[in-house]
Design a protein around this motif. Structure first.
Motif, mmCIF file in Angstrom:
data_model
loop_
_atom_site.group_PDB
_atom_site.id
_atom_site.type_symbol
_atom_site.label_atom_id
_atom_site.label_comp_id
_atom_site.label_asym_id
_atom_site.label_seq_id
_atom_site.Cartn_x
_atom_site.Cartn_y
_atom_site.Cartn_z
ATOM 1 N N HIS A 1 0.818 -1.208 0.000
ATOM 2 C CA HIS A 1 0.000 0.000 0.000
ATOM 3 C C HIS A 1 0.851 1.258 0.000
ATOM 4 O O HIS A 1 0.373 2.329 0.338
ATOM 5 C CB HIS A 1 -0.945 0.007 1.210
ATOM 6 N N GLY A 2 2.130 1.144 -0.357
ATOM 7 C CA GLY A 2 2.980 2.316 -0.463
ATOM 8 C C GLY A 2 3.745 2.571 0.814
ATOM 9 O O GLY A 2 3.397 2.083 1.888
ATOM 10 N N PRO A 3 4.820 3.370 0.719
ATOM 11 C CA PRO A 3 5.675 3.622 1.877
ATOM 12 C C PRO A 3 4.970 4.321 3.024
ATOM 13 O O PRO A 3 5.356 4.174 4.176
ATOM 14 C CB PRO A 3 6.802 4.487 1.295
ATOM 15 N N GLN A 4 3.894 5.079 2.719
ATOM 16 C CA GLN A 4 3.200 5.776 3.807
ATOM 17 C C GLN A 4 2.513 4.816 4.760
ATOM 18 O O GLN A 4 2.148 5.190 5.866
ATOM 19 C CB GLN A 4 2.183 6.786 3.244
ATOM 20 N N HIS A 5 2.336 3.558 4.331
ATOM 21 C CA HIS A 5 1.670 2.567 5.173
ATOM 22 C C HIS A 5 2.645 1.496 5.675
ATOM 23 O O HIS A 5 2.219 0.457 6.166
ATOM 24 C CB HIS A 5 0.521 1.910 4.412
ATOM 25 N N GLU A 6 3.937 1.748 5.540
ATOM 26 C CA GLU A 6 4.898 0.721 5.941
ATOM 27 C C GLU A 6 4.781 0.401 7.425
ATOM 28 O O GLU A 6 4.773 -0.765 7.817
ATOM 29 C CB GLU A 6 6.324 1.164 5.607
ATOM 30 N N LYS A 7 4.659 1.454 8.253
ATOM 31 C CA LYS A 7 4.522 1.196 9.691
ATOM 32 C C LYS A 7 3.206 0.506 10.006
ATOM 33 O O LYS A 7 3.123 -0.278 10.951
ATOM 34 C CB LYS A 7 4.633 2.509 10.468
ATOM 35 N N LEU A 8 2.161 0.793 9.230
ATOM 36 C CA LEU A 8 0.891 0.106 9.430
ATOM 37 C C LEU A 8 1.069 -1.385 9.170
ATOM 38 O O LEU A 8 0.550 -2.219 9.909
ATOM 39 C CB LEU A 8 -0.174 0.687 8.502
ATOM 40 N N GLY A 9 1.826 -1.726 8.129
ATOM 41 C CA GLY A 9 2.127 -3.129 7.879
ATOM 42 C C GLY A 9 2.863 -3.766 9.030
ATOM 43 O O GLY A 9 2.618 -4.924 9.385
ATOM 44 N N THR A 10 3.760 -3.004 9.667
ATOM 45 C CA THR A 10 4.496 -3.511 10.832
ATOM 46 C C THR A 10 3.544 -3.789 11.988
ATOM 47 O O THR A 10 3.658 -4.814 12.674
ATOM 48 C CB THR A 10 5.567 -2.493 11.265
ATOM 49 N N VAL A 11 2.592 -2.879 12.205
ATOM 50 C CA VAL A 11 1.607 -3.070 13.284
ATOM 51 C C VAL A 11 0.764 -4.312 13.015
ATOM 52 O O VAL A 11 0.548 -5.149 13.911
ATOM 53 C CB VAL A 11 0.699 -1.831 13.422
ATOM 54 N N LEU A 12 0.298 -4.461 11.795
ATOM 55 C CA LEU A 12 -0.546 -5.606 11.460
ATOM 56 C C LEU A 12 0.227 -6.919 11.535
ATOM 57 O O LEU A 12 -0.318 -7.956 11.917
ATOM 58 C CB LEU A 12 -1.154 -5.414 10.078
ATOM 59 N N SER A 13 1.498 -6.866 11.191
ATOM 60 C CA SER A 13 2.333 -8.061 11.334
ATOM 61 C C SER A 13 2.494 -8.444 12.802
ATOM 62 O O SER A 13 2.501 -9.627 13.148
ATOM 63 C CB SER A 13 3.704 -7.818 10.700
ATOM 64 N N ALA A 14 2.622 -7.436 13.672
ATOM 65 C CA ALA A 14 2.713 -7.699 15.112
ATOM 66 C C ALA A 14 1.419 -8.325 15.616
ATOM 67 O O ALA A 14 1.430 -9.266 16.431
ATOM 68 C CB ALA A 14 3.016 -6.404 15.862
ATOM 69 N N ILE A 15 0.296 -7.814 15.137
ATOM 70 C CA ILE A 15 -0.999 -8.382 15.517
ATOM 71 C C ILE A 15 -1.103 -9.831 15.049
ATOM 72 O O ILE A 15 -1.533 -10.721 15.797
ATOM 73 C CB ILE A 15 -2.145 -7.524 14.929
ATOM 74 N N ALA A 16 -0.686 -10.091 13.809
ATOM 75 C CA ALA A 16 -0.740 -11.455 13.276
ATOM 76 C C ALA A 16 0.123 -12.407 14.096
ATOM 77 O O ALA A 16 -0.274 -13.548 14.367
ATOM 78 C CB ALA A 16 -0.288 -11.452 11.813
ATOM 79 N N SER A 17 1.295 -11.934 14.515
ATOM 80 C CA SER A 17 2.168 -12.781 15.345
ATOM 81 C C SER A 17 1.517 -13.066 16.692
ATOM 82 O O SER A 17 1.592 -14.180 17.216
ATOM 83 C CB SER A 17 3.515 -12.092 15.549
ATOM 84 N N GLY A 18 0.860 -12.042 17.262
ATOM 85 C CA GLY A 18 0.152 -12.239 18.520
ATOM 86 C C GLY A 18 -0.995 -13.218 18.384
ATOM 87 O O GLY A 18 -1.238 -14.054 19.265
ATOM 88 N N VAL A 19 -1.722 -13.138 17.271
ATOM 89 C CA VAL A 19 -2.823 -14.074 17.022
ATOM 90 C C VAL A 19 -2.298 -15.505 16.930
ATOM 91 O O VAL A 19 -2.897 -16.442 17.478
ATOM 92 C CB VAL A 19 -3.570 -13.677 15.729
ATOM 93 N N GLU A 20 -1.180 -15.674 16.261
ATOM 94 C CA GLU A 20 -0.575 -17.004 16.176
ATOM 95 C C GLU A 20 -0.207 -17.523 17.565
ATOM 96 O O GLU A 20 -0.438 -18.701 17.898
ATOM 97 C CB GLU A 20 0.666 -16.963 15.293
ATOM 98 N N ASP A 21 0.341 -16.648 18.411
ATOM 99 C CA ASP A 21 0.696 -17.041 19.781
ATOM 100 C C ASP A 21 -0.545 -17.447 20.580
ATOM 101 O O ASP A 21 -0.519 -18.424 21.343
ATOM 102 C CB ASP A 21 1.404 -15.884 20.500
ATOM 103 N N ILE A 22 -1.633 -16.676 20.418
ATOM 104 C CA ILE A 22 -2.864 -16.986 21.156
ATOM 105 C C ILE A 22 -3.447 -18.308 20.670
ATOM 106 O O ILE A 22 -3.963 -19.115 21.474
ATOM 107 C CB ILE A 22 -3.888 -15.841 21.006
ATOM 108 N N ALA A 23 -3.386 -18.569 19.368
ATOM 109 C CA ALA A 23 -3.878 -19.848 18.838
ATOM 110 C C ALA A 23 -3.143 -21.016 19.492
ATOM 111 O O ALA A 23 -3.752 -22.026 19.874
ATOM 112 C CB ALA A 23 -3.701 -19.883 17.320
ATOM 113 N N GLN A 24 -1.850 -20.859 19.639
ATOM 114 C CA GLN A 24 -1.056 -21.911 20.281
ATOM 115 C C GLN A 24 -1.436 -22.041 21.754
ATOM 116 O O GLN A 24 -1.535 -23.152 22.296
ATOM 117 C CB GLN A 24 0.431 -21.596 20.144
ATOM 118 N N LEU A 25 -1.669 -20.912 22.412
ATOM 119 C CA LEU A 25 -2.091 -20.906 23.810
ATOM 120 C C LEU A 25 -3.401 -21.665 23.982
ATOM 121 O O LEU A 25 -3.547 -22.501 24.886
ATOM 122 C CB LEU A 25 -2.238 -19.461 24.288
ATOM 123 N N LEU A 26 -4.364 -21.394 23.103
ATOM 124 C CA LEU A 26 -5.666 -22.054 23.204
ATOM 125 C C LEU A 26 -5.557 -23.548 22.944
ATOM 126 O O LEU A 26 -6.243 -24.354 23.584
ATOM 127 C CB LEU A 26 -6.647 -21.410 22.224
#
Length: 308
Positions: free
Chosen positions: A9-34
């Motif tokens: 989505h362009g360089p202006q959204h690069e940090k947004l991609g970083t945030v969403l990647s962090a969320i995705a990693s957290g979701v993966e961790d929670i899936a393993q927890l469950l």
């Protein structure tokens, strides 16, 4: 997950991609927890809203906070378990989340979820849902799915909604794009939450009767995320949570309603509190609660009278 896993989505959204990647990693961790099945008990405490806390609530909350801190792209975070604007050391975005929506039905092994709203800047109070830069939710069921609403200038709404599925492989788990440009139309499906309100709210009771007479299909799990997800993936339907004097609103604008409304409206659906879109409501309190109708536009329009 890489920064570009949610599309370029362009360089202006690069940090947004970083945030969403962090969320995705957290979701993966929670899936393993469950999947571990080791966190089903109560801890004997309540959060500041008065909700009983389970071990899994606290563990999931810690997971997301840690992932957001590690991203260095989040300035402020707040959750249902820690309803304060907490500085987490990064710069760029503020994130509000419900780390485990539907934790009360974990013991029944029903599908549960997690909800995330992402705002540009470092503040949450005083914002509206419309101001979100992105929103996402996860579903933990027979598979783990992550639904993301993202900026997309090429889309009719300026946003696109995508589904990613967590694929388990011998060399490690990966997220795979499984649905793109998800859209909501009209389907005869309804999920009537806070049904006890119908005892006093005659408009709600009459609407339910109308759904039955019109041969609507009932799909209700007791979890906000799985019910909204069913509407999104099946292409239509309505989730509604009206109120009455003895059955007040329980769903919180910041942590639950605004992010899910952002996703649904980005997919061409609608949301309302009875008078206006959920996305237009100002977040004047972290604990602000609201009645909500969300899903197909025509059905949301028909439900407005039972919400006001």
């Amino acid at each position: 997950m890489s920064v570009n896993a949610f599309g370029d989505h362009g360089p202006q959204h690069e940090k947004l991609g970083t945030v969403l990647s962090a969320i995705a990693s957290g979701v993966e961790d929670i899936a393993q927890l469950l999947r571990s099945g080791q966190t089903s008990g109560e801890v004997g405490t309540v959060n500041s809203f008065g909700d009983k806390q389970l071990e899994v609530d606290i563990a999931a909350d810690d997971i997301i906070f840690n992932r957001l801190k590690q991203s260095c792209a989040v300035a402020t975070a707040s959750s249902e378990e820690r309803p304060k604007e907490i500085t987490v050391g990064g710069q760029g975005y503020a994130v509000a989340f419900d780390p485990l929506d539907g934790s009360s039905i974990v013991g029944a092994n029903f599908s549960v979820g997690a909800i995330f709203g992402v705002w540009k800047g470092d503040k949450l109070l005083g914002r509206t849902g419309e101001e979100q830069a992105a929103a996402a939710y996860a579903v933990f069921g027979s598979r783990t799915s992550l639904i993301v609403a993202l900026p997309d200038p090429g889309a009719t709404t300026g946003k696109t909604v995508q589904e990613y599925t967590l694929i388990h492989q011998p060399e490690g788990s990966v997220w795979k794009l499984t649905r793109d440009n998800i859209k909501i139309t009209e389907k005869k499906v309804f999920a009537p939450a806070n049904l006890r309100a119908a005892a006093e709210n005659t408009t709600y009771r009459n609407l339910i009767s109308q759904f039955i007479l019109e041969n609507f299909t009932l799909r209700y799990t007791g979890g906000f995320v799985p019910d909204v997800h069913h509407i999104l993936i099946k292409g239509g339907g309505i989730f509604l949570n009206p109120v009455s004097p003895s059955a007040p609103a329980k769903l919180r604008l910041l942590y639950e309603c605004a992010p899910l409304a952002f996703v649904v409206e980005a997919a061409g659906g609608a949301s309302s509190n009875g008078t206006e879109s959920i996305l237009q409501l100002s977040i004047t309190s972290l604990d602000l609660r609201t009645p909500i109708s969300i899903g197909s536009k025509e059905q949301v329009q028909k439900s407005l009278g039972c919400l006001a």
